[in-house]
Design an enzyme around this catalytic site. Structure first.
Site, mmCIF file in Angstrom:
data_model
loop_
_atom_site.group_PDB
_atom_site.id
_atom_site.type_symbol
_atom_site.label_atom_id
_atom_site.label_comp_id
_atom_site.label_asym_id
_atom_site.label_seq_id
_atom_site.Cartn_x
_atom_site.Cartn_y
_atom_site.Cartn_z
ATOM 1 N N LEU A 34 0.863 -1.020 -0.016
ATOM 2 C CA LEU A 34 0.045 0.006 0.049
ATOM 3 C C LEU A 34 0.863 1.506 -0.024
ATOM 4 C CD1 LEU A 34 -2.565 -1.347 2.479
ATOM 5 C CD2 LEU A 34 -2.739 -1.305 0.044
ATOM 6 N N HIS A 38 -3.168 4.329 -2.481
ATOM 7 C CA HIS A 38 -4.196 3.411 -1.825
ATOM 8 C C HIS A 38 -4.924 4.580 -0.641
ATOM 9 C CE1 HIS A 38 -1.696 0.203 -3.527
ATOM 10 N NE2 HIS A 38 -2.979 0.052 -4.012
ATOM 11 N N GLY A 151 -9.121 3.145 -8.677
ATOM 12 C CA GLY A 151 -8.247 4.438 -9.223
ATOM 13 C C GLY A 151 -8.440 4.552 -10.620
ATOM 14 N N LYS A 153 -6.040 5.422 -12.368
ATOM 15 C CA LYS A 153 -4.731 5.082 -13.215
ATOM 16 C C LYS A 153 -5.045 3.974 -14.164
ATOM 17 C CE LYS A 153 -1.531 2.981 -11.568
ATOM 18 N NZ LYS A 153 -0.555 1.788 -12.257
ATOM 19 N N GLN A 157 -9.129 -1.029 -16.341
ATOM 20 C CA GLN A 157 -9.698 -1.742 -15.401
ATOM 21 C C GLN A 157 -11.027 -1.210 -14.870
ATOM 22 O OE1 GLN A 157 -7.425 -3.886 -12.116
ATOM 23 N NE2 GLN A 157 -7.903 -2.262 -10.983
ATOM 24 N N VAL A 180 -3.223 9.404 -8.363
ATOM 25 C CA VAL A 180 -2.517 10.011 -7.409
ATOM 26 C C VAL A 180 -1.208 9.951 -7.996
ATOM 27 C CG1 VAL A 180 -1.792 10.167 -4.925
ATOM 28 C CG2 VAL A 180 -4.006 9.594 -5.522
ATOM 29 N N SER A 189 2.502 3.791 -8.091
ATOM 30 C CA SER A 189 2.137 2.387 -8.658
ATOM 31 C C SER A 189 3.335 1.461 -7.539
ATOM 32 C CB SER A 189 2.334 2.285 -9.862
ATOM 33 O OG SER A 189 2.653 0.866 -10.102
ATOM 34 N N ARG A 191 4.536 -0.749 -8.643
ATOM 35 C CA ARG A 191 5.561 -1.401 -9.241
ATOM 36 C C ARG A 191 6.731 -0.325 -9.545
ATOM 37 N NH1 ARG A 191 1.253 -4.279 -12.079
ATOM 38 N NH2 ARG A 191 1.931 -6.555 -12.009
HETATM 39 O O1 PAF Z 1 -5.850 -2.836 -9.235
HETATM 40 C C1 PAF Z 1 -5.667 -3.656 -8.282
HETATM 41 O O2 PAF Z 1 -4.910 -3.768 -7.197
HETATM 42 C C2 PAF Z 1 -6.071 -5.055 -8.836
HETATM 43 O O3 PAF Z 1 -6.214 -5.473 -10.271
HETATM 44 C C3 PAF Z 1 -7.564 -5.715 -8.032
HETATM 45 C C4 PAF Z 1 -8.829 -4.583 -8.539
HETATM 46 C C5 PAF Z 1 -7.120 -5.845 -6.564
HETATM 47 C C6 PAF Z 1 -7.828 -6.979 -8.616
HETATM 48 O O4 PAF Z 1 -6.802 -7.883 -8.048
#
Ligand code: PAF
Length: 281
Positions: A34, A38, A151, A153, A157, A180, A189, A191
């Site tokens: 996090l 988040h 989010g 970003k 999704q 953010v 991110s 990553r």
């Molecule tokens: O965005 C994410 O962190 C993931 O794709 C999620 C929505 C938690 C699903 O695993």
């Protein structure tokens, strides 16, 4: 059930079922590690839940959404730091199941959105959105939230989750939170921590490229894409996966930008693939 000063930690579906619930229940689905983005999702969830409701964070590194050979094994899992993060962010309930708890060995059912998932990330990461939809649908069924926060970003999704909620009649409000950014405008991110210092420095080109392309006064998608590509290519370590102008709802490529248009990029810096996007006026 475990508890870290105020945050209840549940690891089984049975324990979630046995837990008394407060309404509205607002879910922030995450894969952990996090960070401040988040924190913002949780803040919005808190606002939405109000004083009578509850904020639930799920942490689950979902194997189904990682393509073979990607970073599933090395994805960061800082359990204690995540617990502490939830505690200081005022989360009520942390759902942190194991892979075995979520996926029985003989599972044979998946949730797949087949239109919006076929472009952009879906092209580069086959099976990714099937994994996302499957786990998000399961989390919705297990936790039965009234609202869930995502989010912007991860623009695609968010669009796919909205479509799934509509198509499968989940009675859940999907709340979108603007991206953010770090102080130098790199989108937050989990990553980003894979980047070495030079890659991290050069990655700021992404937002520069999006802004420059969005503010150049161009309407032709190919001009906008060319501008963004030119800026990104100024960073020697950048390797473009895609730069596309699409309709914000259908995610189909457009020839001209209009009121409901978004410019999205995916770019590798070393082995790390970053995504970002900007809405075009
Ligand atoms: O965005 C994410 O962190 C993931 O794709 C999620 C929505 C938690 C699903 O695993």
């Amino acid at each position: 059930m475990d508890r870290v000063a105020g945050v209840k930690i549940l690891t089984t579906i049975a324990a979630v079922g046995a837990e008394p619930r407060r309404k509205p229940r607002v879910l922030v689905p995450t894969m952990g590690a996090l960070h401040k983005a988040h924190g913002e999702l949780i803040r919005v969830a808190r606002e939405r839940a109000g004083k009578d409701g509850e904020v639930v964070v799920s942490i689950f590194v979902n194997p189904l959404q990682f393509e073979p050979g990607s970073d599933y094994e090395r994805y960061p899992r800082p359990q204690k730091a995540d617990e502490e993060f939830c505690r200081s962010a005022g989360v009520d309930l942390l759902f942190r199941p194991s892979v075995e708890e979520v996926y029985p060995n003989d599972r044979s059912t998946f949730v797949e959105e087949i239109s919006l998932s076929s472009t952009l990330e879906g092209k580069s990461r086959p099976g990714h959105f099937r994994g996302v939809c499957t786990v998000v649908a399961k989390l919705f069924n297990i936790l039965a939230p009234d609202a869930a926060v995502f989010g912007e970003k991860d623009f695609q999704q968010l669009a796919i989750v909205r479509r799934m909620v509509r198509d499968l009649n989940f009675n859940i409000d999907i709340v979108a939170v603007p991206t953010v950014r770090e102080e130098d405008d790199l989108a937050c991110s989990s990553r980003n921590q894979y980047l070495n210092p030079e890659e991290r420095k050069q990655a700021t080109i992404l937002h520069d490229a999006l802004r420059a392309a969005a503010n150049a006064g161009k309407r032709s998608a190919s001009d906008i894409v060319a501008l963004a590509r030119k800026t990104i290519n100024e960073a020697p370590l950048a390797r473009i996966d895609y730069v596309e102008v699409v309709d914000a709802e259908t995610l189909q490529p457009l020839e001209m930008s209009g009121p409901n248009t978004v410019l999205l990029v995916a770019v590798f810096f070393g082995k790390t693939r970053l995504i970002d996007n900007i809405t075009l006026a």
